[in-house]
Design a protein around this motif. Structure first.
Motif, PDB file in Angstrom:
ATOM      1  N   SER A 169       0.802  -1.232   0.000  1.00  0.00           N
ATOM      2  CA  SER A 169       0.000   0.000   0.000  1.00  0.00           C
ATOM      3  C   SER A 169       0.832   1.279   0.000  1.00  0.00           C
ATOM      4  CB  SER A 169      -0.961   0.011   1.189  1.00  0.00           C
ATOM      5  OG  SER A 169      -0.261  -0.148   2.404  1.00  0.00           O
ATOM      6  N   ARG A 170       2.120   1.189   0.414  1.00  0.00           N
ATOM      7  CA  ARG A 170       2.993   2.384   0.394  1.00  0.00           C
ATOM      8  C   ARG A 170       4.403   1.893   0.080  1.00  0.00           C
ATOM      9  NH1 ARG A 170       7.564   3.041   2.164  1.00  0.00           N
ATOM     10  NH2 ARG A 170       7.489   3.478   4.377  1.00  0.00           N
ATOM     11  N   ILE A 171       4.660   1.694  -1.200  1.00  0.00           N
ATOM     12  CA  ILE A 171       5.955   1.144  -1.580  1.00  0.00           C
ATOM     13  C   ILE A 171       6.950   2.292  -1.742  1.00  0.00           C
ATOM     14  CG2 ILE A 171       7.185  -0.108  -3.404  1.00  0.00           C
ATOM     15  CD1 ILE A 171       5.449  -1.874  -1.538  1.00  0.00           C
ATOM     16  N   GLY A 186       7.194  15.321   7.220  1.00  0.00           N
ATOM     17  CA  GLY A 186       6.579  14.008   6.960  1.00  0.00           C
ATOM     18  C   GLY A 186       6.117  13.442   8.292  1.00  0.00           C
ATOM     19  N   ALA A 187       4.798  13.275   8.415  1.00  0.00           N
ATOM     20  CA  ALA A 187       4.249  12.790   9.692  1.00  0.00           C
ATOM     21  C   ALA A 187       3.534  11.473   9.457  1.00  0.00           C
ATOM     22  CB  ALA A 187       3.304  13.837  10.274  1.00  0.00           C
ATOM     23  N   GLY A 188       4.157  10.604   8.655  1.00  0.00           N
ATOM     24  CA  GLY A 188       3.568   9.294   8.381  1.00  0.00           C
ATOM     25  C   GLY A 188       4.203   8.241   9.261  1.00  0.00           C
ATOM     26  N   SER A 189       4.212   6.992   8.760  1.00  0.00           N
ATOM     27  CA  SER A 189       4.711   5.903   9.591  1.00  0.00           C
ATOM     28  C   SER A 189       6.170   6.149   9.978  1.00  0.00           C
ATOM     29  CB  SER A 189       4.550   4.556   8.879  1.00  0.00           C
ATOM     30  OG  SER A 189       5.347   4.498   7.732  1.00  0.00           O
ATOM     31  N   ALA A 190       6.967   6.624   9.044  1.00  0.00           N
ATOM     32  CA  ALA A 190       8.390   6.815   9.330  1.00  0.00           C
ATOM     33  C   ALA A 190       8.621   8.082  10.155  1.00  0.00           C
ATOM     34  CB  ALA A 190       9.181   6.858   8.027  1.00  0.00           C
ATOM     35  N   GLY A 191       8.067   9.217   9.709  1.00  0.00           N
ATOM     36  CA  GLY A 191       8.279  10.496  10.398  1.00  0.00           C
ATOM     37  C   GLY A 191       7.819  10.439  11.846  1.00  0.00           C
ATOM     38  N   GLN A 197      24.303   7.088   3.959  1.00  0.00           N
ATOM     39  CA  GLN A 197      23.033   6.477   3.548  1.00  0.00           C
ATOM     40  C   GLN A 197      22.212   6.175   4.808  1.00  0.00           C
ATOM     41  OE1 GLN A 197      23.015   3.231   0.714  1.00  0.00           O
ATOM     42  NE2 GLN A 197      20.775   3.306   0.582  1.00  0.00           N
ATOM     43  N   ALA A 198      21.335   7.115   5.127  1.00  0.00           N
ATOM     44  CA  ALA A 198      20.504   6.986   6.330  1.00  0.00           C
ATOM     45  C   ALA A 198      19.326   6.083   5.994  1.00  0.00           C
ATOM     46  CB  ALA A 198      20.029   8.356   6.783  1.00  0.00           C
ATOM     47  N   ASN A 199      19.591   4.800   6.007  1.00  0.00           N
ATOM     48  CA  ASN A 199      18.588   3.821   5.574  1.00  0.00           C
ATOM     49  C   ASN A 199      18.456   2.736   6.638  1.00  0.00           C
ATOM     50  OD1 ASN A 199      17.555   1.331   4.149  1.00  0.00           O
ATOM     51  ND2 ASN A 199      17.485   2.783   2.449  1.00  0.00           N
ATOM     52  N   ASN A 200      17.234   2.273   6.820  1.00  0.00           N
ATOM     53  CA  ASN A 200      17.024   1.260   7.869  1.00  0.00           C
ATOM     54  C   ASN A 200      17.761  -0.059   7.608  1.00  0.00           C
ATOM     55  OD1 ASN A 200      15.223   0.204   5.943  1.00  0.00           O
ATOM     56  ND2 ASN A 200      13.463   1.203   6.915  1.00  0.00           N
ATOM     57  N   MET A 201      18.405  -0.182   6.454  1.00  0.00           N
ATOM     58  CA  MET A 201      19.196  -1.402   6.185  1.00  0.00           C
ATOM     59  C   MET A 201      20.318  -1.597   7.220  1.00  0.00           C
ATOM     60  SD  MET A 201      21.523  -0.200   3.010  1.00  0.00           S
ATOM     61  CE  MET A 201      22.766   1.070   3.241  1.00  0.00           C
TER      62      MET A 201
HETATM   63  N1  LIG Z   1      15.512   6.052   4.731  1.00  0.00           N
HETATM   64  C1  LIG Z   1      14.783   5.127   5.302  1.00  0.00           C
HETATM   65  O1  LIG Z   1      15.290   4.200   5.941  1.00  0.00           O
HETATM   66  C2  LIG Z   1      13.288   5.191   5.192  1.00  0.00           C
HETATM   67  C3  LIG Z   1      12.505   4.413   6.042  1.00  0.00           C
HETATM   68  C4  LIG Z   1      11.115   4.480   5.955  1.00  0.00           C
HETATM   69  C5  LIG Z   1      10.538   5.323   5.019  1.00  0.00           C
HETATM   70  N2  LIG Z   1      11.334   6.036   4.179  1.00  0.00           N
HETATM   71  C6  LIG Z   1      10.751   6.912   3.161  1.00  0.00           C
HETATM   72  O2  LIG Z   1       9.994   7.914   3.791  1.00  0.00           O
HETATM   73  C7  LIG Z   1       8.936   8.296   2.936  1.00  0.00           C
HETATM   74  C8  LIG Z   1       7.659   8.356   3.749  1.00  0.00           C
HETATM   75  O3  LIG Z   1       7.336   7.093   4.268  1.00  0.00           O
HETATM   76  P1  LIG Z   1       6.098   6.924   5.262  1.00  0.00           P
HETATM   77  O4  LIG Z   1       5.914   5.502   5.485  1.00  0.00           O
HETATM   78  O5  LIG Z   1       6.262   7.790   6.447  1.00  0.00           O
HETATM   79  O6  LIG Z   1       4.929   7.495   4.333  1.00  0.00           O
HETATM   80  P2  LIG Z   1       3.529   8.022   4.745  1.00  0.00           P
HETATM   81  O7  LIG Z   1       2.713   8.063   3.534  1.00  0.00           O
HETATM   82  O8  LIG Z   1       3.053   7.296   5.942  1.00  0.00           O
HETATM   83  O9  LIG Z   1       3.816   9.538   5.214  1.00  0.00           O
HETATM   84  C9  LIG Z   1       4.154  10.593   4.370  1.00  0.00           C
HETATM   85  C10 LIG Z   1       4.021  11.886   5.151  1.00  0.00           C
HETATM   86  O10 LIG Z   1       4.516  12.940   4.361  1.00  0.00           O
HETATM   87  C11 LIG Z   1       3.608  14.019   4.407  1.00  0.00           C
HETATM   88  N3  LIG Z   1       3.696  14.822   3.205  1.00  0.00           N
HETATM   89  C12 LIG Z   1       3.213  14.542   1.972  1.00  0.00           C
HETATM   90  N4  LIG Z   1       3.418  15.583   1.147  1.00  0.00           N
HETATM   91  C13 LIG Z   1       4.062  16.520   1.870  1.00  0.00           C
HETATM   92  C14 LIG Z   1       4.512  17.809   1.574  1.00  0.00           C
HETATM   93  N5  LIG Z   1       4.374  18.338   0.363  1.00  0.00           N
HETATM   94  N6  LIG Z   1       5.116  18.516   2.561  1.00  0.00           N
HETATM   95  C15 LIG Z   1       5.269  18.001   3.782  1.00  0.00           C
HETATM   96  N7  LIG Z   1       4.854  16.764   4.126  1.00  0.00           N
HETATM   97  C16 LIG Z   1       4.249  16.043   3.174  1.00  0.00           C
HETATM   98  C17 LIG Z   1       2.250  13.373   4.567  1.00  0.00           C
HETATM   99  O11 LIG Z   1       1.298  14.288   5.102  1.00  0.00           O
HETATM  100  C18 LIG Z   1       2.576  12.250   5.524  1.00  0.00           C
HETATM  101  O12 LIG Z   1       2.536  12.725   6.839  1.00  0.00           O
HETATM  102  C19 LIG Z   1       8.929   7.317   1.777  1.00  0.00           C
HETATM  103  O13 LIG Z   1       9.538   7.916   0.674  1.00  0.00           O
HETATM  104  C20 LIG Z   1       9.792   6.178   2.262  1.00  0.00           C
HETATM  105  O14 LIG Z   1      10.492   5.575   1.203  1.00  0.00           O
HETATM  106  C21 LIG Z   1      12.687   5.994   4.259  1.00  0.00           C
END
Ligand SMILES: NC(=O)c1ccc[n+]([C@@H]2O[C@H](COP(=O)([O-])OP(=O)(O)OC[C@H]3O[C@@H](n4cnc5c(N)ncnc54)[C@H](O)[C@@H]3O)[C@@H](O)[C@H]2O)c1
Ligand SMILES: O=C(O)C[C@H](O)C(=O)O
Ligand SMILES: [Mg+2]
Length: 607
Positions: free
Chosen positions: A188-190, A337-342, A492-496
């Motif tokens: 659902s969120r690749i 970003g206030a989604g699952s990761a943020g 590379q700030a990645n969860n790997m």
């Molecule tokens: N580097 C890593 O290890 C790592 C780990 C997890 C996720 N990610 C990346 O983080 C990104 C987000 O993942 P997620 O699971 O949190 O997604 P998500 O869809 O749960 O959250 C995305 C968030 O971004 C916000 N957003 C969208 N458009 C925006 C804008 N224009 N300005 C400000 N905020 C905005 C949304 O409101 C939401 O809160 C993805 O690209 C994912 O690949 C990276």
């Protein structure tokens, strides 16, 4: 169907001593591997196939004589032959568009994966820096986008909404008796690419490839899972080649019933497996984590793995400023970003501040600013998502919905961290505003994936925000040559850097759940991995070339935290008492000895 005996762990010990160096090729004596097949069936099974590498005696024993060209080619020669064809592909595709070249490279690796896993994982381990960007982020994103067209043969298992009521029997269709690691997605969120439906299977496959390469999980014991509950991606629904269910995503209870049924089935068959949830849209990421984390051995990589990697990076930036770690409590951090990761990152970082300063969680949120698609989150926002409530600011400080640049100019943060999935959102104006940061070494983390979704490029960050910054990105970028003659280091700030160690440490502890203590130990281990000298240069994370070593250390930290939490149940012959009596070094050694390493084992046929 097959059984693996002895040998592998002996091989792994030798492998670990040399960390994947070629020296290992001739030094280990592999133990035998039981196979229940004969003849052509073995050649068509990538777990056992050695291609032209089957010795003549084995060809006789297994009914292979005549099924292969007569000459026996050594593992070293096969390895060299593959690398040569890969390099020749690189030469022949020079000048072609990046996407075309990346997919061509993925195809050649995938063909080897489908044919001969031992050779595949060996070339992956030895060349991880070159190959991770192909089998993992960023190319894996492109592969998912094109999956229905690229599909040749299945890998992993697919459970769809149509399989309701059948999963407990379906799970027994998987041919391996033992499964250690499962990575599951609902597509659902690749990455930052949105809903890719069934095509998201590429992510669990890529993550598990990293498990094999980094954590030494035996590839015969990994299982990628796609939970196909439909897709809301109209383009996919209209694509005649789309391979998933042609229906909108299940919602509410209907959705949860499918996930529940899968979890029950998986843990009934493999009660000791570890399940990693990956790339679920935020609402389901949080809901499933809450629902299962006390019941099953599982974690969510995007919420918890990312949080640990980010926390390690944030602590690193304090050290990079030449300040004591305790100064973390004074860092002003803007998270976009206030989604699952943020949210996962913000919550974990706030907890760390609360712990360090001895203050409440609410007090510790003072220096954190959360921005989503509607701008700065404040208490004034109507319909505030309960998950963001703790971080909502007082609008008297900065107005509701303030833009990124407004927030940066007002707050002058030490750190600007992006997990928005929106490429280029840290534009020139935002980056230039970071020059006014209160930090002597402002940090910019553009953590969204894949590359085009990164909030900014490395080159732009150093150009606009200044050459003194610390930079991290989720997808790999080249280091930047700075005008002052030095090198702008890209982290590379990645969860790997964490999920393989979290999975491995949990597995080898035999713990039935993954606790906060285990996750924190993983983050702290990564944070303390780098020397002061490296951190001063802006190098916050180790080279991916050391990933096996890092993973062993992280795995040991996780296991020891499980001991502290008194939840270890042991693994194989090693009981909970043995685990709790191990010193730190002995734990690292135990983890390392249990890492699988690709080497041809003599195959012994058993009916
Ligand atoms: N580097 C890593 O290890 C790592 C780990 C997890 C996720 N990610 C990346 O983080 C990104 C987000 O993942 P997620 O699971 O949190 O997604 P998500 O869809 O749960 O959250 C995305 C968030 O971004 C916000 N957003 C969208 N458009 C925006 C804008 N224009 N300005 C400000 N905020 C905005 C949304 O409101 C939401 O809160 C993805 O690209 C994912 O690949 C990276
Ligand atoms: O998959 C990655 O590279 C990191 C992370 O899990 C993501 O979803 O972006
Ligand atoms: Mg992910």
């Amino acid at each position: 169907m097959w059984r693996n005996i002895a040998g592998f762990s002996k091989a792994a010990a030798a492998a670990a001593r040399t960390h994947g160096s070629r020296r290992y090729l001739s030094s280990a004596i592999p133990g035998p591997c039981i196979v229940h097949k004969r003849g052509a069936d073995i050649l068509h099974d990538p777990w056992f196939n050695k291609d032209t590498g089957f010795p003549l005696t084995e060809r006789d024993r297994l009914g292979l004589r005549g099924l292969l060209p007569p000459r026996v080619i050594s593992f070293e020669q096969q390895y060299a032959r593959f690398i040569e064809s890969f390099r020749s592909l690189e030469r022949n595709t020079q000048g072609q568009p990046d996407n075309v070249v990346s997919l061509a490279k993925w195809r050649i690796l995938n063909r080897l994966h489908d044919r001969n896993e031992t050779l595949y994982y060996r070339v992956l381990i030895d060349n991880i820096k070159d190959f991770a960007p192909i089998i993992y982020t960023p190319t894996v994103g492109l592969v998912c986008q094109n999956y229905s067209g690229l599909y040749r043969r299945p890998r992993g298992m697919y459970f769809s909404a149509k399989d309701k009521g059948e999963m407990m029997s379906m799970i027994y269709n998987w041919p391996a008796h033992q499964v250690d690691m499962i990575v599951i997605t609902d597509g659902s969120r690749i990455l930052g690419l949105g809903d890719l439906g069934v095509q998201g299977i590429g992510i669990p496959i890529g993550k598990l490839d990293m498990y094999v390469a980094s954590a030494g999980i035996n590839p015969q014991r990994v299982l990628p899972i796609m939970l196909d509950v439909g897709t809301n991606n109209q383009k996919l629904l209209q694509n005649p080649l789309y391979l998933g269910l042609r229906q909108p995503r299940l919602e509410g209870e209907e959705y949860l019933e499918i996930v529940d049924e899968f979890m029950e089935a998986a843990f009934t068959r493999w009660p000791k497996a570890v399940v990693q949830f990956e790339d679920f849209q935020a609402k389901w990421a949080f809901e499933t984590l809450d629902r299962y984390r006390k019941k099953f051995c599982m974690f969510n990589d995007d919420v918890q793995g990312t949080a640990g990697v980010a926390l390690a990076g944030l602590l690193g930036t304090v050290r990079a400023q030449g300040r004591p770690l305790s100064d973390f409590v004074n860092q002003k951090i803007v998270v976009v970003g206030a989604g699952s990761a943020g949210l996962g990152v913000t919550k974990t970082a706030v907890q760390a501040v609360a712990r360090m300063a001895g203050i409440s969680f609410a007090e510790a949120t003072k220096n954190f600013y959360l921005i989503d698609k509607d701008g700065l989150v404040t208490t004034e926002r109507s319909k505030l998502d309960p998950a963001v409530v703790p971080f909502a600011k007082n609008p008297a400080e900065i107005r509701e919905g303030a833009s990124i640049v407004e927030v940066v100019k007002t707050v002058r943060p030490h750190v600007l961290l992006g997990l928005s999935g929106v490429g280029g959102i840290f534009n020139e104006e935002v980056l230039k505003a970071m020059r006014e940061s209160d930090s002597c070494k402002p940090a910019i983390f553009a953590m969204s994936n894949p590359t085009l979704n990164a909030e900014c490029t490395a080159a732009d960050a150093f150009k606009h925000a200044g050459e003194n910054i610390v930079f991290g990105s989720g997808s790999p970028f080249e280091n930047v040559q700075l005008e002052n003659g030095s090198v702008g280091h890209v982290n590379q700030a990645n969860n790997m850097y964490l999920f393989p160690g979290i999975g491995l440490g949990t597995l080898l502890s035999g713990a039935r759940i993954v606790t906060d203590g285990m996750l924190l130990a993983a983050a702290e281990c990564l944070a303390s991995y780098m020397t002061d000298e490296e951190v001063q240069k802006g190098i916050l994370y180790p080279s991916i070339n050391n990933i096996r070593h890092i993973t062993a250390e992280v795995g040991a930290a996780v296991l020891r935290a499980a001991v502290t939490d008194d939840i270890v149940e042991g693994h194989g012959d090693v009981g909970p008492r043995d685990l709790s009596h191990m010193s730190k070094e002995e734990t690292v050694d135990y983890i390392t000895r249990n890492m699988w390493f690709p080497i041809y084992s003599p195959l012994v046929h058993e009916k």
